[in-house]
Design a protein around this motif. Sequence first.
Motif, PDB file in Angstrom:
ATOM      1  N   ILE A  88       1.030  -1.301  -0.140  1.00  0.00           N
ATOM      2  CA  ILE A  88      -0.049   0.082  -0.114  1.00  0.00           C
ATOM      3  C   ILE A  88       0.996   1.234   0.155  1.00  0.00           C
ATOM      4  CG2 ILE A  88      -1.701   1.155   1.343  1.00  0.00           C
ATOM      5  CD1 ILE A  88      -2.802  -1.549   2.231  1.00  0.00           C
ATOM      6  N   LEU A  89       1.662   1.478   0.919  1.00  0.00           N
ATOM      7  CA  LEU A  89       2.731   2.486   1.138  1.00  0.00           C
ATOM      8  C   LEU A  89       3.591   2.684  -0.423  1.00  0.00           C
ATOM      9  CD1 LEU A  89       3.991   2.785   4.666  1.00  0.00           C
ATOM     10  CD2 LEU A  89       1.984   3.711   3.685  1.00  0.00           C
ATOM     11  N   LEU A  92       1.308   4.225  -3.020  1.00  0.00           N
ATOM     12  CA  LEU A  92       0.953   5.765  -2.308  1.00  0.00           C
ATOM     13  C   LEU A  92       1.925   6.545  -2.988  1.00  0.00           C
ATOM     14  CD1 LEU A  92      -0.917   5.228   0.999  1.00  0.00           C
ATOM     15  CD2 LEU A  92      -2.037   5.672  -1.293  1.00  0.00           C
ATOM     16  N   MET A  95       2.062   7.187  -6.253  1.00  0.00           N
ATOM     17  CA  MET A  95       1.025   7.903  -6.853  1.00  0.00           C
ATOM     18  C   MET A  95       1.245   9.445  -6.613  1.00  0.00           C
ATOM     19  SD  MET A  95      -2.358   6.157  -5.953  1.00  0.00           S
ATOM     20  CE  MET A  95      -3.125   4.868  -6.987  1.00  0.00           C
ATOM     21  N   ALA A  96       2.039   9.633  -5.382  1.00  0.00           N
ATOM     22  CA  ALA A  96       2.125  10.807  -4.945  1.00  0.00           C
ATOM     23  C   ALA A  96       3.327  11.631  -5.957  1.00  0.00           C
ATOM     24  CB  ALA A  96       2.649  11.006  -3.660  1.00  0.00           C
ATOM     25  N   GLY A 151       8.449   1.960  -4.697  1.00  0.00           N
ATOM     26  CA  GLY A 151       7.554   3.179  -5.148  1.00  0.00           C
ATOM     27  C   GLY A 151       8.208   3.832  -6.391  1.00  0.00           C
ATOM     28  N   LEU A 202      -6.878   4.774  -9.971  1.00  0.00           N
ATOM     29  CA  LEU A 202      -7.237   3.929  -9.003  1.00  0.00           C
ATOM     30  C   LEU A 202      -7.168   2.538  -9.498  1.00  0.00           C
ATOM     31  CD1 LEU A 202      -8.016   3.795  -5.883  1.00  0.00           C
ATOM     32  CD2 LEU A 202     -10.388   4.257  -6.675  1.00  0.00           C
ATOM     33  N   GLY A 205      -3.933   1.473  -9.571  1.00  0.00           N
ATOM     34  CA  GLY A 205      -3.203   1.401  -8.297  1.00  0.00           C
ATOM     35  C   GLY A 205      -3.524   0.195  -7.593  1.00  0.00           C
ATOM     36  N   THR A 206      -4.655  -0.357  -7.552  1.00  0.00           N
ATOM     37  CA  THR A 206      -5.089  -1.496  -7.101  1.00  0.00           C
ATOM     38  C   THR A 206      -4.324  -2.650  -7.681  1.00  0.00           C
ATOM     39  OG1 THR A 206      -7.310  -0.664  -6.937  1.00  0.00           O
ATOM     40  CG2 THR A 206      -7.213  -2.947  -6.176  1.00  0.00           C
ATOM     41  N   VAL A 209      -0.998  -2.610  -6.279  1.00  0.00           N
ATOM     42  CA  VAL A 209      -0.644  -3.122  -4.873  1.00  0.00           C
ATOM     43  C   VAL A 209      -0.319  -4.571  -4.984  1.00  0.00           C
ATOM     44  CG1 VAL A 209      -1.830  -3.336  -2.571  1.00  0.00           C
ATOM     45  CG2 VAL A 209      -2.145  -1.302  -3.748  1.00  0.00           C
TER      46      VAL A 209
END
Length: 282
Positions: A88-89, A92, A95-96, A151, A202, A205-206, A209
């Motif tokens: 998850i992190l 994120l 994405m950021a 990431g 999204l 993104g799923t 993950v």
Amino acid sequence: MATISQREILIRTFKSNQISVVGLFMALAVVIIALISPWMSPYDPIAQDMNVQHAPPSWAHPFGTDSYGRDQLSRVLWGSRVSLVVGILSVLFAMAAGIPLGMIGGFKGGRIDNLVLRFIDIFMSFPIVILGLLVLAVMGPGLMKIVIAIGVALTPRIARLARGSTLSVKGKEYIEAARAVGQNDGRIMFIHVLPNIFGDILVMGTLWVATAIIVEASLSFIGLGVRPPTPSWGAMIRDGLDQLTNAPWLSIFPGLAIFVSVFSFNLIADGLRDISDPKLRG
């Protein structure tokens, strides 16, 4: 006749995909297990008992024990925390970094877009695991370093998606209307572009993950994951390789945990795809 809100339509669309609902419950179960694993674990996951080495599954040890007599069930439960945190992190983080980069390139165009494309092309030429290895080779192993490594590897992929989605909406009438009333580019991207492209991001993104969970397990498998004796599914599979014939449970149960986690997020992504596609909405 009562008007159905957009939110209700989206919920109905997701519910209509029963497989995705199953995936949602599976993912929630994995998350809950990760959160309450300190209370669910029957034993200390790093406590050694040399009197029960390679004990087969039993009432005392439902998943058996490993080479050090550590309870495998407890280690699988605690390993879920590592996998979910990284999965998850890292997404994120990506994405950021990737969403603003891709949006700026797609919205501005010209030389800025060319620079963004060159960045994406360079980093996309590396497989995610290889790029993660390169980052970890510089930073060293550790939980948050794995998050950063994965990431970084996912950032260009999210940037490419954000850029493509931005290109598809920047010529829409509402964007031209926002320009006509004097809104600056930053406000237009944040207020008008981002909400209209976030659905596609999204969904992917799923899926990412799930990819990040696999990559973390792969890095742990080769010894670049969290430091021992912290439980990690990938490291547990590696530790059981030498005992596949005599003690197959050492690799089977963490492997099943990875499968369930990855499968559940893939099913959720399928339902989110239905929501994001107007043609599939009920």
